[in-house]
Write an enzyme that holds these catalytic residues in place. Structure first.
Site, PDB file in Angstrom:
ATOM      1  N   CYS A  67      11.103 -94.270 -34.114  1.00  0.00           N
ATOM      2  CA  CYS A  67       9.957 -93.397 -33.854  1.00  0.00           C
ATOM      3  C   CYS A  67       9.183 -93.309 -35.166  1.00  0.00           C
ATOM      4  O   CYS A  67       9.451 -94.073 -36.090  1.00  0.00           O
ATOM      5  CB  CYS A  67      10.377 -92.029 -33.312  1.00  0.00           C
ATOM      6  SG  CYS A  67      11.275 -90.945 -34.436  1.00  0.00           S
ATOM      7  N   GLY A  68       8.229 -92.417 -35.247  1.00  0.00           N
ATOM      8  CA  GLY A  68       7.419 -92.331 -36.456  1.00  0.00           C
ATOM      9  C   GLY A  68       8.249 -92.142 -37.715  1.00  0.00           C
ATOM     10  O   GLY A  68       8.097 -92.859 -38.698  1.00  0.00           O
ATOM     11  N   HIS A 100      31.694 -97.390 -42.298  1.00  0.00           N
ATOM     12  CA  HIS A 100      32.395 -96.104 -42.424  1.00  0.00           C
ATOM     13  C   HIS A 100      32.326 -95.236 -41.175  1.00  0.00           C
ATOM     14  O   HIS A 100      33.246 -94.461 -40.916  1.00  0.00           O
ATOM     15  CB  HIS A 100      31.827 -95.294 -43.595  1.00  0.00           C
ATOM     16  CG  HIS A 100      32.142 -95.884 -44.919  1.00  0.00           C
ATOM     17  ND1 HIS A 100      31.990 -95.188 -46.090  1.00  0.00           N
ATOM     18  CD2 HIS A 100      32.587 -97.111 -45.287  1.00  0.00           C
ATOM     19  CE1 HIS A 100      32.335 -95.948 -47.116  1.00  0.00           C
ATOM     20  NE2 HIS A 100      32.694 -97.128 -46.649  1.00  0.00           N
TER      21      HIS A 100
END
Length: 152
Positions: A67-68, A100
């Site tokens: 997304c942005g 991890h």
């Protein structure tokens, strides 16, 4: 080994989504584009939930959420207990998310990361195996939180 990768974005990231989908196909992966198709405004949670469901159902092995900023869609993906999304901005965090945390989704911010760096993050994410035993108990807690228990 090729993976099935679900990819989705919001309207701010459709161009980066298309470029990354093409790049992953070029690396030999099967890519499931969950939308959107155009730049008309959409709500990022809807697309984050689509990725999480694709992971949970087994339709996809891993996911790429954009997304942005990467923040909102990563929060949406992480609402599903089968998904472990990590917001990354460079290859080291993408590698550590897999090694991890056994992250099965990476999230990136289209307004914050360039195409070259995004491709490097995707490659690090897709080529890094989970580190295994030392981390397994912690990863299990990510999908099965016990909020009332004392730390181990």
């Amino acid at each position: 080994m090729a993976d099935r990768i679900a990819i989705a974005s919001d309207h701010a990231a459709v161009e980066l989504k298309a470029a990354l989908a093409e790049h992953m196909r070029g690396l030999g992966h099967e890519v499931l584009d969950l939308g959107p198709e155009g730049a008309d405004p959409v709500d990022y949670p809807d697309y984050g939930y689509r990725i999480a469901e694709a992971i949970a159902s087994g339709e996809a092995d891993k996911g790429v959420a954009i997304c942005g900023s990467g923040i909102g869609i990563s929060i949406a993906v992480n609402r599903h207990p089968a998904a472990r999304a990590a917001l990354v901005s460079e290859p080291l965090s993408a590698r550590l998310a897999r090694e991890h945390n056994d992250a099965n989704v990476i999230a990136m911010g289209a307004r914050l990361i360039g195409i070259t760096m995004a491709k490097e993050c995707v490659e690090a994410f897709l080529t890094t195996p989970f580190g295994g035993e030392r981390h397994r108990g912690r990863v299990q807690k990510l999908s099965n939180p016990a909020f009332a228990k004392e730390p181990a």
